[in-house]
Each structure stands twice: as C-alpha cells, then as structure tokens.
Design an enzyme around this catalytic site. Sequence first.
Site, PDB file in Angstrom:
ATOM      1  N   LYS A 201       0.860  -1.179   0.000  1.00 29.99           N
ATOM      2  CA  LYS A 201       0.000   0.000   0.000  1.00 29.99           C
ATOM      3  C   LYS A 201       0.896   1.228   0.000  1.00 29.99           C
ATOM      4  O   LYS A 201       1.671   1.460   0.930  1.00 29.99           O
ATOM      5  CB  LYS A 201      -0.900  -0.010   1.236  1.00 29.99           C
ATOM      6  CG  LYS A 201      -1.840   1.159   1.279  1.00 29.99           C
ATOM      7  CD  LYS A 201      -2.896   0.968   2.329  1.00 29.99           C
ATOM      8  CE  LYS A 201      -3.820   2.173   2.376  1.00 29.99           C
ATOM      9  NZ  LYS A 201      -4.842   2.020   3.416  1.00 29.99           N
ATOM     10  N   LYS A 255      -2.041  -1.564  -4.088  1.00 28.34           N
ATOM     11  CA  LYS A 255      -2.910  -0.396  -4.046  1.00 28.34           C
ATOM     12  C   LYS A 255      -2.087   0.883  -4.029  1.00 28.34           C
ATOM     13  O   LYS A 255      -1.132   0.947  -3.257  1.00 28.34           O
ATOM     14  CB  LYS A 255      -3.751  -0.505  -2.767  1.00 28.34           C
ATOM     15  CG  LYS A 255      -4.608   0.673  -2.475  1.00 28.34           C
ATOM     16  CD  LYS A 255      -5.323   0.419  -1.187  1.00 28.34           C
ATOM     17  CE  LYS A 255      -6.114   1.654  -0.839  1.00 28.34           C
ATOM     18  NZ  LYS A 255      -6.584   1.621   0.510  1.00 28.34           N
TER      19      LYS A 255
END
Length: 329
Positions: A201, A255
């Site tokens: 992330k 992500k």
Amino acid sequence: MITGKFPALRLRRNRKTDWSRRLIEENNLTPNDFILPIFLIDGKNKKQSIKSMPGVYRYTIDKLNNLVDRAIKKGIPMIALFPYTEKRKKNDLGTEALNENNLVCRALQRIKNKYKNEIGIMCDVALDPYTSHGHDGLLQNKYVLNDETIKILLDQSLLQAQMGCDVLAPSDMMDGRIGEIRKYLDKHNFKMTQILSYAVKYASSFYGPFRDAVGSKNLLKGNKKNYQMDYRNSDEALREVALDIKEGADMVMVKPGLPYLDIIKKVKENFKIPVMAYQVSGEYSLLEYGIKNDLTDRNIILESLISFKRAGANAIVSYYADRLDQIIK
Ligand code: PBG
C-alpha cells in the site's frame, strides 16, 4: 519468439475480423473479477451522494438489501464495507473501532444473517475511520506507533470476525500485524477467517476522494509516509509481500492500481498467490472527470480494468464493480 517474417508473417491477419479478434483474446473481465466497495452511513433511508466521487453513494444499513441483492444477482463474489464515522464518535485512540454496535458491525450482522455465504464480506482492519487525527494507528509525536497499534487491531479483527466478516483486510501497514492477527484469530477459533493483506500500500495522493467519502479528509494530520510505502520503490514491495505470506496472508493487495501495474505483475510472477488490485478513489474520479468532459467515452473504464487483468490481478476492488454491464454495453 518470432517464428517467421514478413510477408509470410502478417500479425494483422488475426485481427481482421471481430470473431477472430475474440478468438485470440488473452484477457477479459467477468463478474468474478470484482469486489464491490460499499460506504456506510448512520441513519435511516438515506442514499447520500459523495461530492468527490460522482456516481458513488453512502448508504444507511436499511438500504443495503437492494445493493447486496443486486451484487449477488450479478455474480460479484465479495463486497467491502467502509464506514463514514461521525466526528463525535472519533477520538485519539479510535475506540469506536472496538464498539460492537459500530456501523460496520451492525452491517456485518445484518448482511451475514440474511445472505449467509451467498456473498463474501471483506472489512478493512485499520483505525483511520475512527481516529480524530485520521491516521491508521495510534499517534505519538506525529509517528504512528507500531506494536501498540497492533494490539488494538487484534481486537478489531476478532470483533469483525465474530460479527461475520469473511475476509479481514489489514490496510494499516504496521509491521508484523498479519502474523499477530492470524495467531489471535486461530487462538479464538476463527481458523478459517481469511486474511487479505494490503501488503503493498503506497502513500498515495490517489486516496483523496475516499477520505472524503469516509469523513477523514479534513482531519488527517500530515501524511502517512511513515507507514505506507514510498512510490519510488518496488523491491520493497516484494519484501512486504514475502513477509506477509510467511505470516499467513491468504491473498495480497496492491494499491493503488493503475499507476502500479508493474508491481501487480512483479508480485504475481514472484509469488503465485492470489493478487487483488484496488482501483482507488482517485483513479475513479479521474476517469469520471475525463468522461464528463467528453475527452473520450466509457471505454476508458474497460480499458483500465482490463489492464489490471493483463498485469496479473485475480480480482479488482472497483467502484464500477456493480455497473460493469452498463459500461461494457
Ligand atoms: C484506509 C483505507 C484507505 C483506502 C482504503 N482503505 C485510505 C488511506 O489509507 O488513507 C483508500 C481507498 C480509495 O482511495 O479508494 N486505511
């Protein structure tokens, strides 16, 4: 690789007709490729628009049936719940995360009771919807504390599992939390609750509209760079994934999505584990904005989504998940 040469070899031959193009297609999308995010809000009978995400709404729990019915009918395997938390319920420690009557817990019980295993439910494990400073964990002198945060995440994880969450998705980026959560779940007899780690992330500006959707935008103090990854790095992404797999992750997430297709591909090639990609709120808004201004048409959505598959994603978290049929048409 090249097995002939022009003029005997003409790659355009296979592209000449529609049926032939369909015959040789390497990637496509089905409903199974999608996870549908749902924003929750307190109250009754409300479907509230979100300014920075045109076409996406926050729903009160009594409005969920329609949405979930439709997702099941379309064959979407999983939804992801995200709460908009009222400011008065937030504090430094994010204690609302552990309230068994919080929005997510109530929605979980409601959906699980009614739909059993007709659809999977995923929930974030992180404190940012609940903290007054908007960070994913406990803050001390602008630094998010690791081990102290994990202690709270353990109880958040267990609570969500007890309420019916199928897939816990730690999105907090604390070191070591996957192993700790796995151990804690097993100890409490939730051996089959899956863990989808947001292993990779990035500290990204593409999350802006989401923070508006969950009401943490104006609260966030500073940035998340001391726990989320630097977007200049990719070796580090592989180390994150390797660790999380060792600690017991069943699936991993990359992500944001579109600016990180190289990472999706590397993770898939290196680890052969289910890889999810998150087409995040900023990507969504960017596409919507482009379409609104008539720069192009809705096919840019399809083109973007297919690129995730080409890169190797098994499924995509997308705010378009339940509107894909309209998009393709
Ligand atoms: C919370 C969380 C975020 C997103 C999903 N879970 C935001 C953040 O880390 O600040 C972003 C999703 C999106 O932008 O669509 N940890």
